[in-house]
Enzyme design. Structure first.
Site: not given
Ligand code: EPZ
Length: 428
Positions: A22-23, A116, A121, A309, A401
């Protein structure tokens, strides 16, 4: 809201192929704005965050067609630089669209991204880096208005090796007059994947993966008819998550399309916890122990340190590890929301600021819990797989997500897990 229903106690076993990251996919999709020719992107994960990014790009005129994990992108007709407010607020990481929009159009307008679930952030490092390239930035009514019509290369030192800021500056600097150096740059593998992609577009990038990244001002002309193809790197956080699941259930799994070097810090901690880990070419094999052992200390740090993460997933693992484990979350200020949910499953820990001290219990107990953020939701699912009895994880959309159908991945490894959508009851 959807929920995952897990009946724990089944040791996972089998082989799983790790999806594209994803990143890495998100900044690469943003960078597609710099391409004049079609792009074929392989292993682009099918995730809510990716779909949101594609909707933002579509609003700017970038066409896309998807067939499974393969995406065909065409940014040749892109004609807008004002990002759609609702979508860019929904996808916080869309902030690194500023760089490619400025490089392409000389202008960019985006929503001030809110915080978030894991922290507020800030984006000061992004904006300071862009302004050092000559971008004139105004913030008004919750919007960020950028005039980058006269970009010039700069020698930029980041106060913190921010992943997003490094990516944003890289993507803007390719259109500057003169070269740019980013010092104290982020070293994450996703930065390297972006650099490989940018070079395919005719950009001059060097040093990616180290703390000093060099960007040549100006892009080489490429044939507008030549299709650019790129395979997104494997998702190291998904790999680490699946390995934790096998460790916590005393299972035995093999991961394909998994780079051991990208998760070296996590593999070291899994071995410390008593797992047997072998690695091969793009493969990782793990067998979990009968009882997990304590992990003395996990400190989350920028790459190649332990990834933030994977903190929640290892938090869940340590709740069952015999002895006392300590976790320090250095990167985000509010990333222990999974803790109180794990207490409901019988975990035992104390928290002081960014440090938790976990005392391992022999067994977690199934309970009704709620995901509060993406990785915390994954952690609760792991706990459910290992717990006695049934666990219901609410707000499963948060997990979607960052994971392609996590329930199907675990079912294929033998887990008893199903999804129930808020309004419909799906049969197992
Ligand atoms: C990226 O976020 C990832 N997201 C995050 O993954 C990941 O946790 C994070 O990097 C760290 O590895 C994507 O790549 C889309 P940062 P990013 O800028 O770029 C502070 C997930 O679960 N900071 O490296 O936003 C910030 O507050 C997500 O997949 C500033 O102070 O991370 C944080 O404390 C979560 N000012 C630290 O730096 C800035 O301008 C790390 O942030 C920018 C960041």
């Amino acid at each position: 809201m959807a929920s995952l229903i897990v009946t724990g106690g089944v040791p996972l076993s089998g082989t799983a192929r790790v999806s594209g990251a994803k990143n890495a996919a998100l900044p690469i999709l943003a960078a597609s704005l710099l391409a004049r020719s079609p792009i074929l992107l392989y292993d682009c994960p099918q995730l809510r965050d990716v779909e949101n990014m594609l909707s933002i790009l579509a609003a700017l005129g970038v066409k896309n067609e998807r067939s499974g994990g393969t995406l065909l992108l065409d940014a040749s007709c892109a004609d807008a630089y004002v990002m759609p407010q609702g979508l860019s607020k929904a996808l916080r990481s869309s902030i690194f669209m500023l760089g490619p929009l400025i490089a392409r159009f000389g202008n960019a307008v985006c929503t001030f991204p809110g915080g978030c679930e894991i922290g507020h952030r800030p984006i000061d490092l992004h904006l300071r880096g862009l302004s050092m390239l000559g971008v004139r930035i105004k913030e008004e009514h919750g919007l960020i208005l950028c005039d980058g019509s006269d970009l010039s290369g700069a020698d930029i030192h980041l106060d913190y090796p921010s992943v997003g800021a490094t990516e944003n500056i890289m993507m803007a600097a390719v259109a500057a007059k003169g070269d740019t150096v980013i010092r104290n740059a982020a070293r994450e593998p996703e930065i390297e994947d972006l650099a490989v992609f940018l070079r395919k577009l005719g950009c001059g990038i060097a040093g990616e993966g180290t703390s000093t990244v060099y960007i040549r001002g100006g892009m080489e002309k490429t044939d507008p008819r030549a299709v650019i193809s790129h395979r997104v790197m494997s998702d190291r956080i998904v790999a680490g998550t699946l390995l934790c699941a096998a460790a916590m259930t005393g299972g035995e799994i093999a991961l394909e399309n998994a780079r051991a070097t990208h998760v070296a810090s996590a593999l070291a901690k899994l071995r410390e916890a008593g797992c047997s880990v072998d690695t091969g070419e793009e493969r990782i094999y793990l067998r979990g122990p009968k009882r997990l052992r304590e992990i003395k200390l996990i400190e989350t740090l920028p790459y190649p340190g332990f990834p933030t993460d994977l903190q929640a997933q290892f938090f869940a693992l340590c709740t069952m590890a015999e002895g006392t484990s300590i976790i320090v979350e250095n990167v985000f200020e509010n990333r222990f929301k999974h803790g109180p949910e794990l207490l409901r499953m019988g975990a035992s820990y104390t928290q002081k600021d960014r440090t938790v001290i976990l005392r391992g219990v022999p067994r977690l107990m199934g309970a009704r819990v709620a995901a509060r953020d993406l990785r915390g939701g994954a952690a609760l699912t792991l706990a459910g797989l290992a717990a006695e009895g049934e666990t219901v994880i609410e707000n499963a959309e948060l997990i979607d997500r960052g994971y392609e159908s996590l329930e199907n991945t675990f079912s294929a490894l033998g887990a008893r897990i199903r999804r129930e959508n808020g309004d419909t009851k799906e049969e197992p």
